[in-house]
Design a protein around this motif. Structure first.
Motif, mmCIF file in Angstrom:
data_model
loop_
_atom_site.group_PDB
_atom_site.id
_atom_site.type_symbol
_atom_site.label_atom_id
_atom_site.label_comp_id
_atom_site.label_asym_id
_atom_site.label_seq_id
_atom_site.Cartn_x
_atom_site.Cartn_y
_atom_site.Cartn_z
ATOM 1 N N GLU A 138 0.836 -1.211 0.000
ATOM 2 C CA GLU A 138 0.000 0.000 0.000
ATOM 3 C C GLU A 138 0.864 1.252 0.000
ATOM 4 O OE1 GLU A 138 -2.993 2.502 -0.429
ATOM 5 O OE2 GLU A 138 -3.116 0.321 -0.651
ATOM 6 N N GLY A 139 1.930 1.256 0.799
ATOM 7 C CA GLY A 139 2.844 2.400 0.801
ATOM 8 C C GLY A 139 3.477 2.597 -0.569
ATOM 9 N N LEU A 140 3.840 1.503 -1.201
ATOM 10 C CA LEU A 140 4.432 1.577 -2.533
ATOM 11 C C LEU A 140 3.421 2.086 -3.555
ATOM 12 C CD1 LEU A 140 7.025 1.067 -4.093
ATOM 13 C CD2 LEU A 140 6.304 -1.306 -4.401
ATOM 14 N N ARG A 141 2.167 1.649 -3.439
ATOM 15 C CA ARG A 141 1.116 2.150 -4.345
ATOM 16 C C ARG A 141 0.952 3.665 -4.209
ATOM 17 N NH1 ARG A 141 -1.820 -2.659 -2.645
ATOM 18 N NH2 ARG A 141 -1.861 -4.141 -4.377
ATOM 19 N N GLN A 142 1.005 4.159 -2.986
ATOM 20 C CA GLN A 142 0.885 5.603 -2.764
ATOM 21 C C GLN A 142 2.057 6.346 -3.399
ATOM 22 O OE1 GLN A 142 0.483 6.053 1.480
ATOM 23 N NE2 GLN A 142 -1.605 5.283 1.495
ATOM 24 N N GLN A 143 3.262 5.813 -3.238
ATOM 25 C CA GLN A 143 4.431 6.427 -3.864
ATOM 26 C C GLN A 143 4.313 6.384 -5.389
ATOM 27 O OE1 GLN A 143 7.774 4.297 -2.275
ATOM 28 N NE2 GLN A 143 7.690 5.346 -0.295
ATOM 29 N N MET A 144 3.812 5.271 -5.905
ATOM 30 C CA MET A 144 3.638 5.139 -7.351
ATOM 31 C C MET A 144 2.638 6.172 -7.869
ATOM 32 S SD MET A 144 3.672 0.972 -7.722
ATOM 33 C CE MET A 144 3.400 0.934 -9.493
ATOM 34 N N ASN A 145 1.594 6.431 -7.098
ATOM 35 C CA ASN A 145 0.618 7.459 -7.495
ATOM 36 C C ASN A 145 1.273 8.834 -7.577
ATOM 37 O OD1 ASN A 145 -1.522 5.658 -7.764
ATOM 38 N ND2 ASN A 145 -2.248 5.987 -5.671
ATOM 39 N N MET A 146 2.162 9.121 -6.632
ATOM 40 C CA MET A 146 2.855 10.415 -6.651
ATOM 41 C C MET A 146 3.802 10.509 -7.852
ATOM 42 S SD MET A 146 3.555 11.380 -2.643
ATOM 43 C CE MET A 146 4.447 9.897 -2.230
ATOM 44 N N VAL A 147 4.500 9.432 -8.154
ATOM 45 C CA VAL A 147 5.396 9.428 -9.316
ATOM 46 C C VAL A 147 4.580 9.591 -10.594
ATOM 47 C CG1 VAL A 147 7.024 8.027 -10.657
ATOM 48 C CG2 VAL A 147 7.226 8.116 -8.167
ATOM 49 N N GLN A 148 3.445 8.891 -10.672
ATOM 50 C CA GLN A 148 2.588 9.005 -11.856
ATOM 51 C C GLN A 148 2.062 10.433 -11.997
ATOM 52 O OE1 GLN A 148 1.983 6.602 -14.338
ATOM 53 N NE2 GLN A 148 1.288 8.489 -15.289
ATOM 54 N N ALA A 149 1.727 11.069 -10.889
ATOM 55 C CA ALA A 149 1.272 12.460 -10.932
ATOM 56 C C ALA A 149 2.383 13.370 -11.455
ATOM 57 C CB ALA A 149 0.811 12.919 -9.548
ATOM 58 N N SER A 150 3.633 13.094 -11.075
ATOM 59 C CA SER A 150 4.766 13.882 -11.572
ATOM 60 C C SER A 150 4.957 13.676 -13.072
ATOM 61 C CB SER A 150 6.050 13.501 -10.829
ATOM 62 O OG SER A 150 5.959 13.878 -9.478
ATOM 63 N N ILE A 151 4.778 12.452 -13.542
ATOM 64 C CA ILE A 151 4.885 12.172 -14.977
ATOM 65 C C ILE A 151 3.801 12.934 -15.738
ATOM 66 C CG2 ILE A 151 4.579 10.360 -16.734
ATOM 67 C CD1 ILE A 151 5.966 8.431 -14.719
ATOM 68 N N THR A 152 2.590 12.906 -15.210
ATOM 69 C CA THR A 152 1.477 13.632 -15.833
ATOM 70 C C THR A 152 1.762 15.132 -15.850
ATOM 71 O OG1 THR A 152 -0.086 11.925 -15.135
ATOM 72 C CG2 THR A 152 -1.010 14.081 -15.683
ATOM 73 N N SER A 153 2.328 15.644 -14.765
ATOM 74 C CA SER A 153 2.671 17.060 -14.690
ATOM 75 C C SER A 153 3.728 17.418 -15.736
ATOM 76 C CB SER A 153 3.174 17.393 -13.283
ATOM 77 O OG SER A 153 3.487 18.753 -13.186
ATOM 78 N N CYS A 154 4.720 16.542 -15.929
ATOM 79 C CA CYS A 154 5.732 16.776 -16.975
ATOM 80 C C CYS A 154 5.062 16.864 -18.342
ATOM 81 C CB CYS A 154 6.767 15.647 -16.987
ATOM 82 S SG CYS A 154 8.057 15.782 -15.757
ATOM 83 N N ASP A 155 4.171 15.922 -18.620
ATOM 84 C CA ASP A 155 3.469 15.922 -19.913
ATOM 85 C C ASP A 155 2.678 17.217 -20.110
ATOM 86 O OD1 ASP A 155 4.352 13.441 -20.821
ATOM 87 O OD2 ASP A 155 2.672 12.351 -19.929
ATOM 88 N N GLN A 156 1.940 17.617 -19.080
ATOM 89 C CA GLN A 156 1.128 18.828 -19.179
ATOM 90 C C GLN A 156 1.996 20.068 -19.370
ATOM 91 O OE1 GLN A 156 -1.006 18.475 -15.480
ATOM 92 N NE2 GLN A 156 -2.740 17.417 -16.428
ATOM 93 N N THR A 157 3.125 20.109 -18.681
ATOM 94 C CA THR A 157 4.022 21.258 -18.794
ATOM 95 C C THR A 157 4.624 21.335 -20.193
ATOM 96 O OG1 THR A 157 4.501 21.089 -16.434
ATOM 97 C CG2 THR A 157 6.029 22.401 -17.766
ATOM 98 N N ILE A 158 5.002 20.201 -20.754
ATOM 99 C CA ILE A 158 5.549 20.168 -22.114
ATOM 100 C C ILE A 158 4.516 20.692 -23.112
ATOM 101 C CG2 ILE A 158 6.285 18.622 -23.987
ATOM 102 C CD1 ILE A 158 7.684 16.923 -21.749
ATOM 103 N N VAL A 159 3.278 20.241 -22.969
ATOM 104 C CA VAL A 159 2.206 20.705 -23.858
ATOM 105 C C VAL A 159 2.021 22.215 -23.718
ATOM 106 C CG1 VAL A 159 -0.297 20.614 -24.257
ATOM 107 C CG2 VAL A 159 0.996 18.493 -23.992
ATOM 108 N N THR A 160 2.007 22.704 -22.496
ATOM 109 C CA THR A 160 1.812 24.132 -22.250
ATOM 110 C C THR A 160 2.951 24.955 -22.845
ATOM 111 O OG1 THR A 160 0.591 23.668 -20.215
ATOM 112 C CG2 THR A 160 1.490 25.892 -20.463
ATOM 113 N N ILE A 161 4.185 24.521 -22.616
ATOM 114 C CA ILE A 161 5.330 25.261 -23.172
ATOM 115 C C ILE A 161 5.253 25.282 -24.693
ATOM 116 C CG2 ILE A 161 7.845 25.267 -23.465
ATOM 117 C CD1 ILE A 161 8.029 24.197 -20.570
ATOM 118 N N ASN A 162 4.919 24.148 -25.302
ATOM 119 C CA ASN A 162 4.786 24.097 -26.759
ATOM 120 C C ASN A 162 3.704 25.050 -27.269
ATOM 121 O OD1 ASN A 162 6.798 22.369 -27.835
ATOM 122 N ND2 ASN A 162 5.688 20.581 -27.102
ATOM 123 N N GLU A 163 2.573 25.073 -26.575
ATOM 124 C CA GLU A 163 1.485 25.970 -26.985
ATOM 125 C C GLU A 163 1.897 27.432 -26.847
ATOM 126 O OE1 GLU A 163 -1.958 24.815 -24.732
ATOM 127 O OE2 GLU A 163 -2.244 22.977 -25.897
#
Length: 144
Positions: free
Chosen positions: A24-49
């Motif tokens: 469960e602790g690992l799942r929570q950490q994985m959720n945070m890492v996934q959120a960071s990956i999503t944030s990277c994707d969103q930031t790349i899209v925003t910078i490109n726009e």
């Protein structure tokens, strides 16, 4: 017939609970890492726009956070320079293209970390399944 002690079953249950807690602790950490990956994707899209709008000579309006959930409207006249968080409290000014490359590298690192975490989670799940199987065998009477 092998006698199964209550203590053996408690030990199995305790080990199973420990695996569950770690998973469960690992799942929570994985959720945070996934959120960071999503944030990277969103930031790349925003910078490109923003880069595209800036290249067209247009001015775009956005909301800029000023703290405590408050925002002000601001116009972006030039999106050629971006301040990128480097970690450990450090930031650097980069061109939009450099910032995108930095974010892509960060995303790759995070993706590798997520893959490693997923492999660890699989081991925890396999460990729990092995304990469940062992407990089931201990609870069955010998069938000789």
């Amino acid at each position: 017939m092998v006698e199964v002690s209550e203590e053996d079953m408690r030990n199995l249950a305790a080990r199973h609970q420990e695996f569950q807690r770690q998973a469960e602790g690992l799942r929570q950490q994985m959720n945070m890492v996934q959120a960071s990956i999503t944030s990277c994707d969103q930031t790349i899209v925003t910078i490109n726009e923003l880069k595209t709008v800036s290249a067209e000579g247009k001015i775009t309006e956005t909301m800029v956070p000023v703290g405590f959930g408050s925002f002000v409207y601001a116009e972006i006249k030039n999106a050629d320079k971006v301040i990128v968080d480097l970690g450990a409290g450090f930031s650097a000014e980069e061109t939009a293209d450099e910032a995108i490359e930095t974010l892509k590298r960060r995303k790759e690192q995070l993706t590798k970390i997520l893959e490693q975490m997923n492999a660890s989670l699989t081991k925890y799940i396999q460990g729990m399944q092995a304990l469940e199987s062992e407990a089931a065998k201990l609870q069955q009477p010998d069938q000789a």
